[in-house]
Motif scaffolding. Structure first.
Motif, PDB file in Angstrom:
ATOM      1  N   ARG A 392       0.865  -1.180   0.000  1.00 58.25           N
ATOM      2  CA  ARG A 392       0.000   0.000   0.000  1.00 58.25           C
ATOM      3  C   ARG A 392       0.907   1.237   0.000  1.00 58.25           C
ATOM      4  N   PHE A 393       0.533   2.173  -0.828  1.00 56.43           N
ATOM      5  CA  PHE A 393       1.363   3.362  -1.005  1.00 56.43           C
ATOM      6  C   PHE A 393       0.448   4.575  -1.112  1.00 56.43           C
ATOM      7  N   GLU A 394       0.706   5.563  -0.262  1.00 58.85           N
ATOM      8  CA  GLU A 394      -0.102   6.778  -0.290  1.00 58.85           C
ATOM      9  C   GLU A 394       0.802   8.013  -0.337  1.00 58.85           C
ATOM     10  N   ILE A 395       0.333   9.001  -1.055  1.00 60.74           N
ATOM     11  CA  ILE A 395       0.999  10.307  -1.082  1.00 60.74           C
ATOM     12  C   ILE A 395       0.105  11.270  -0.315  1.00 60.74           C
ATOM     13  N   TRP A 414       3.806   7.560   2.263  1.00 63.81           N
ATOM     14  CA  TRP A 414       3.497   6.566   3.290  1.00 63.81           C
ATOM     15  C   TRP A 414       3.445   5.195   2.624  1.00 63.81           C
ATOM     16  N   PHE A 415       3.927   4.168   3.367  1.00 62.18           N
ATOM     17  CA  PHE A 415       4.115   2.867   2.725  1.00 62.18           C
ATOM     18  C   PHE A 415       3.864   1.739   3.738  1.00 62.18           C
ATOM     19  N   LYS A 419      -0.519  -6.438   4.359  1.00 61.75           N
ATOM     20  CA  LYS A 419      -1.925  -6.115   4.628  1.00 61.75           C
ATOM     21  C   LYS A 419      -2.142  -5.662   6.061  1.00 61.75           C
ATOM     22  N   ASN A 420      -1.495  -6.338   6.984  1.00 58.64           N
ATOM     23  CA  ASN A 420      -1.777  -6.119   8.396  1.00 58.64           C
ATOM     24  C   ASN A 420      -0.860  -5.094   9.058  1.00 58.64           C
ATOM     25  N   THR A 421      -0.076  -4.415   8.278  1.00 57.94           N
ATOM     26  CA  THR A 421       0.828  -3.397   8.822  1.00 57.94           C
ATOM     27  C   THR A 421       0.294  -2.019   8.475  1.00 57.94           C
ATOM     28  N   ASP A 422       0.196  -1.185   9.484  1.00 61.97           N
ATOM     29  CA  ASP A 422      -0.324   0.156   9.235  1.00 61.97           C
ATOM     30  C   ASP A 422       0.633   0.939   8.336  1.00 61.97           C
ATOM     31  N   LEU A 423       0.035   1.812   7.562  1.00 62.40           N
ATOM     32  CA  LEU A 423       0.854   2.729   6.757  1.00 62.40           C
ATOM     33  C   LEU A 423       1.680   3.621   7.671  1.00 62.40           C
ATOM     34  N   GLN A 424       2.926   3.777   7.329  1.00 63.24           N
ATOM     35  CA  GLN A 424       3.819   4.654   8.086  1.00 63.24           C
ATOM     36  C   GLN A 424       4.670   5.457   7.102  1.00 63.24           C
ATOM     37  N   GLN A 428      10.399   5.181   7.882  1.00 62.61           N
ATOM     38  CA  GLN A 428      10.279   4.452   9.153  1.00 62.61           C
ATOM     39  C   GLN A 428      10.013   2.964   8.968  1.00 62.61           C
ATOM     40  N   ILE A 429       9.756   2.528   7.722  1.00 60.38           N
ATOM     41  CA  ILE A 429       9.275   1.162   7.590  1.00 60.38           C
ATOM     42  C   ILE A 429       9.943   0.352   6.497  1.00 60.38           C
ATOM     43  N   ALA A 430      10.308   0.973   5.387  1.00 59.17           N
ATOM     44  CA  ALA A 430      10.761   0.203   4.231  1.00 59.17           C
ATOM     45  C   ALA A 430      12.162  -0.362   4.445  1.00 59.17           C
ATOM     46  N   SER A 431      12.380  -1.617   3.991  1.00 60.25           N
ATOM     47  CA  SER A 431      13.692  -2.253   4.043  1.00 60.25           C
ATOM     48  C   SER A 431      14.495  -1.813   2.825  1.00 60.25           C
ATOM     49  N   GLY A 432      15.785  -2.209   2.814  1.00 60.80           N
ATOM     50  CA  GLY A 432      16.635  -1.847   1.690  1.00 60.80           C
ATOM     51  C   GLY A 432      16.121  -2.382   0.370  1.00 60.80           C
TER      52      GLY A 432
END
Length: 554
Positions: A392-395, A414-415, A419-424, A428-432
């Motif tokens: 999920r990706f939001e601007i 925000w990314f 499914k079960n992880t809130d957008l952040q 703060q969230i994305a791996s390499g």
């Protein structure tokens, strides 16, 4: 499009001359072979800072030259703005660096400033490095992404001009208000100074005249005595100069009828007699004029004292300087009175420019917001293709408290990969690996929306492998149908997708270690892909797999 790159005496490279073509090309090589050296040399000719350590050991100068096909890109306005020689088909960039730290840059063999070369380089090649992945977390970069995909360039430029005009008017208004404030603070003092000078009613050359008159009054008795003695000698007693000259004149005239030569003598005596008579009359008049007047003396002394005091106060040496100062203060006071009118005019102008800026900012914001849904959809779709099906990706946009050079929008990506992880927020969230895939998706979208000349991916595949690497390669291969794409990679899945394959390698001899680069033939690609598959020892299975990946029969 980059057509060729020639490198001489750079780092571990003696000489290298490589040609490049359109489409998707790959550059491979073992770790430490020198792929970064090739990229560093290219960055140098695109305007990056040079250091003497770039020069091959033992040499005094290194040179990097690149040739570009610019036939599909209208760079004429840029060249005309910089007064450069323009060739609509081909562009040659060259950079020379000396061991003493000097460097020179050339565009089509004409010397140019380094900043101008860098500005031109930014229009030719987009070099994406692993470091740029970190830029994805930067708000300005995120805004640049939206503007590129929303194609807001025209409106963005119009807004930038309106913003600059507003800031200029705002600065002029603030400067004028500050000047008015300072003027108000000293206005009373200026009026006091002006009134003192006006009350003095100074006249040009007044000081010299008064000083001379005071000198005469001070020595009145001495002057009258001298004038009295003068008139007495001329005519005041029986034996005076006038009577003796008159007698001499009569004697000369008495014999002229018998001795004509005395005619001239008589005329000269008569002239002297007349002159002395005039002198005596003038001396008598001056005698009458000279008078000791204590009231007049006191008035002159008081007047001169006022003049001297004003001169000392204002640090000048004559009355004319005081008169000039009075006129200057009068002009300041007049200007101070007109400042309110000027401020009122500037306030109106600043308000109009602010409204114009905000109107363009709102239009720019609307254009950005209108593009957001399709951008989000495009990125989510490509992320699903790259193995993040539940991404999920939001601007998210918000309005700034104050507009700046980019507009009124605050931007944040925000990314969530699951499914079960809130957008952040993205950082703060994305791996390499997720960052690499997300950046590739963004670059792919930008390439489809804008006419980027060339893009170079420096190991954008970091953190990926297997099927995901294969799909990343497919995306870059697809991008190559619209533009020139060059990928530096360690992954065979990506390397096999290239229409052209270059390998960077090192050789050691008695003279030291040297880096080389060559373009591989179709046959030479098989063992290179196999090496990438199997590592140090190339196996038969790796060879067969390489042939399958490259679509080679037999």
């Amino acid at each position: 499009m980059l057509k060729s790159l020639t490198i001489t005496n750079y780092a571990l490279i003696d000489y290298l001359d490589m040609d490049f073509g359109p489409g998707f090309s790959v550059i491979t090589g073992e770790t430490g072979a020198g792929k970064s050296i090739i990229l560093g040399a290219l960055s140098l000719v695109l305007g990056q800072r040079a250091e003497s350590r770039h020069i091959k050991q033992g040499e005094t100068k290194c040179t990097v030259e690149s040739v570009f096909d610019i036939s599909k890109y209208d760079l004429r306005p840029f060249f005309e703005a910089h007064d450069w020689v323009y060739d609509a088909d081909e562009l040659i960039l060259r950079r020379e660096v000396w061991s003493n730290g000097r460097s020179r840059a050339f565009v089509n063999d004409s010397p140019v400033y380094l900043n101008d070369l860098k500005e031109l380089g930014d229009r030719l090649i987009d070099i994406h490095s692993q470091h740029q992945n970190l830029a994805l977390n930067d708000e300005l970069f995120q805004l640049m992404v939206i503007d590129s995909l929303a194609q807001t360039q025209g409106l963005r430029n119009a807004y930038a001009e309106a913003y600059a005009a507003f800031r200029s008017a705002e600065k002029q208004l603030n400067d004028l208000r500050e000047l008015s404030r300072k003027n108000k603070a000293e206005e009373d003092y200026l009026r006091f100074q002006f009134q003192a000078l006006a009350d003095a009613a100074l006249q040009p050359e007044e000081q010299e005249t008064l000083e001379a008159e005071l000198e005469a009054i001070t020595h009145a008795e001495e002057i009258k005595s001298a004038l009295f003695a003068l008139t007495s000698l001329l005519s005041g007693n029986e034996q005076n100069v006038e009577s003796m000259l008159k007698s001499a004149l009569e004697s000369a005239r008495s014999i002229r009828h018998v001795f004509p030569k005395t005619e001239d003598i008589a005329a000269r005596i008569e002239s002297a007699y007349i002159d002395l008579k005039d002198v005596r009359q003038e001396a008598e008049q001056l005698f009458e004029e000279v008078d000791f007047n204590p009231e007049r003396q006191q008035w002159i002394e008081d007047r001169l004292s006022l003049i001297y005091s004003l001169e000392k106060k204002h640090a000048v040496t004559d009355v004319q300087a005081l008169i000039d100062l009075q006129q200057e203060i009068a002009a300041k006071l007049k200007n101070s009175e007109s400042l309110d009118e000027k401020i009122a005019g500037l306030e109106k102008e600043e308000k109009e420019k602010r409204e114009d800026m905000l109107e363009k900012a709102r239009r720019l914001s609307e254009m950005r917001r209108a593009a957001v849904p399709s951008i989000e959809h495009g990125i989510i779709e490509k992320l699903a293709y790259l193995g993040i099906p539940n991404a999920r990706f939001e601007i998210r946009m918000a309005e700034k408290t104050q507009p700046n050079e980019t507009g009124i929008d605050r931007m944040r990506f925000w990314f969530s990969a699951n499914k079960n992880t809130d957008l952040q927020p993205l950082e703060q969230i994305a791996s390499g690996g997720e960052i690499s895939r997300l950046m590739l998706c963004i670059k792919a979208l930008i390439a489809g929306a804008t006419a980027l000349p060339t893009i170079i991916f420096d190991e954008i595949d970091t953190g990926t492998s297997g099927e995901m690497a294969d799909k990343m390669g497919s995306i870059m291969q697809h991008m190559g149908s619209d533009m020139q794409v060059i990928a530096i990679t360690h992954l065979p899945q990506i390397a096999s997708k290239g229409s052209a394959h270059y390998v960077v390698y090192k050789e050691e001899n008695d003279e030291g270690t040297r880096t080389y680069m060559k373009k591989l033939s179709d046959e030479e690609r098989v063992p290179e892909i196999a090496r990438m598959l199997s590592g140090a020892e190339t196996t038969t299975e790796a060879i067969e797999n390489a042939k399958v990946m490259l679509g080679v029969n037999g």
